[in-house]
Design a protein around this motif. Structure first.
Motif: not given
Ligand code: GLV
Length: 329
Positions: A142-148, A165-170
Motif C-alpha cells: 500500500x502506498x508503494x511504487x509499482x514498476x510494471x 492500493x494507492x500506489x504510484x505506478x511507473x
C-alpha cells in the motif's frame, strides 16, 4: 474429415466439440517428445498446442498442416518466420486470461513482499514458539511504487489494481501506451533503469523474444533497491535465474516471486535453496473459468482456421493473418 492433433490433455468437453468437425488424435498423457510430436503431426491439417515448440523442421514434416493453435497468449514456442515461410497460421488466446493473470500477479507480488510462503513453511516445520516484533518483516505494498515492465493488456490490468492500493505506478514498455491509457491508469512511462531504481515492486509482464532474453540480469538487479521485490509472471528466460539466485542470497534485493523459469518445468536447483523466493508452477492463468475460456478459444481458432464452424475462415486470434487464404508452402 480433416485431421488434427491435440498435443496436450485438455477439458474432455472441448475434445468433444472438436470431434464434431475433425478426426482428433488426442494425446491425453505426458508431454510428447519432439520426435513423437513431429511423427503424429505428419498427416494432420491442424494442431492444438500449449507451449510445444513448432519450428521449420516440424512444419516441413507436416505438409498438410495449415494452422497451429496455441492455448496460451504467449507464443514464443512458435518460430513465426518458419510459419510465415510455410504459410501456416499461428493463433493464440489473448484477453480471456487478462484478469485472472493480473489477480495472480498481484497475489504473487503480495506473497513475496509479505513473505507469506516463507513464513508458512517455517510454521509448518514447527518453528513457531512465540510472537516476535521482528518476525518476517516485509515490504509494504500500500502506498508503494509499482514498476510494471510490459504494459500490454495484463500490465494494464495490474495497473488498475494498483489504484486500490494507492500506489504510484511507473512502467516501461517497447513503446509508450496512448496518453488516454496512461491517464486512466495514472501510470508514468520511465526508462528501464529509472524503473528499476525507483520501484518498490517490479512486476514483469512482457512477451519473451530474442530481445527480451535476460531483460533482468546481474546489472539490472544491482540497480534495484535492497528492499525491493521482483515478480515474474511473463516467461522464463526474461530473468537470468542464476543471477537472481546470487542477488537473493546476497540480499541485493529483498525477495522474488516466480511463476515461470528458464528451462521449466525443470528449474535452477539453487532456487529451491533460497528462502526469499516464492515459487509457483506456471499457474497465473489457472482458474477453472479462465482455463476453460482459453481451451474453447483455442478450439474456436482451430475450427475457424480450418474453414468450418460458425466463424469459418475468420479465426478470432490470428498471429500472422497475412497467410490466411494462401496455399501451404
Ligand atoms: C501462459 O503462460 C500464456 O502465455 O498464456
Amino acid at each position: 474429415m480433416q485431421k488434427i492433433l491435440v498435443a496436450r490433455p485438455i477439458f474432455p468437453d472441448v475434445i468433444e466439440r472438436l470431434k464434431q468437425y475433425f478426426n482428433v488424435d488426442w494425446n491425453d498423457g505426458d508431454v510428447l517428445e519432439a520426435d513423437e510430436f513431429t511423427r503424429r503431426l505428419a498427416d494432420c491439417d491442424g494442431a492444438l498446442t500449449a507451449g510445444d515448440p513448432v519450428g521449420a523442421a516440424v512444419l516441413a514434416a507436416a505438409p498438410r498442416l495449415r494452422v497451429v493453435s496455441n492455448m496460451a497468449v504467449g507464443y514464443n514456442n512458435f518460430d513465426m518466420n518458419a510459419f510465415n515461410a510455410a504459410n501456416v497460421l499461428g493463433t493464440n488466446t489473448p484477453d480471456v486470461l487478462n484478469e485472472s493473470t493480473a489477480d495472480f500477479g498481484w497475489a504473487l507480488m503480495m506473497a513475496t513482499a509479505r513473505r507469506i510462503a516463507e513464513s508458512e513453511h517455517w510454521l509448518r516445520a514447527g518453528h513457531w514458539q512465540k510472537w516476535a516484533y521482528d518476525g518476517f518483516l516485509g515490504t509494504d505494498v500500500y502506498g508503494a511504487t509499482l514498476g510494471i515492465v510490459g504494459m500490454g493488456r495484463i500490465g494494464q490490468a495490474l495497473a488498475r489494481r494498483a489504484r486500490g492500493f494507492n500506489m504510484r505506478v511507473i512502467y516501461h514498455n517497447r513503446s509508450r501506451v496512448a496518453p488516454a491509457i496512461e491517464a486512466e491508469l495514472n501510470a508514468q512511462y520511465v526508462s528501464k533503469e529509472a524503473l528499476l531504481q525507483q520501484a518498490d515492486h517490479v512486476v514483469l509482464v512482457l512477451p519473451y523474444t530474442k530481445e527480451s532474453h535476460h531483460t533482468i540480469g546481474a546489472a539490472e538487479l544491482a540497480l534495484m533497491k535492497p528492499t525491493a521485490t521482483l515478480t515474474n509472471i511473463a516467461r522464463g528466460g526474461i530473468v537470468d535465474d542464476a543471477a537472481l539466485v546470487d542477488a537473493l542470497r546476497a540480499k541485493r534485493i529483498a525477495a522474488a516471486g516466480l511463476d515461470v523459469y528458464e528451462g521449466e518445468p525443470k528449474l535452477n536447483p539453487a532456487l529451491l535453496t533460497v528462502p526469499n523466493v516464492v515459487l509457483t508452477p506456471h499457474i497465473a492463468s489457472a482458474t477453472e473459468s479462465t482455463r476453460r475460456a482459453m481451451a474453447n478459444l483455442a478450439a474456436d481458432n482451430l475450427i475457424a482456421a480450418l474453414g468450418v464452424g460458425p466463424q469459418a475462415g475468420h479465426p478470432p486470434n490470428p498471429i500472422n493473418p497475412e497467410v490466411l487464404g494462401k496455399a501451404r508452402a
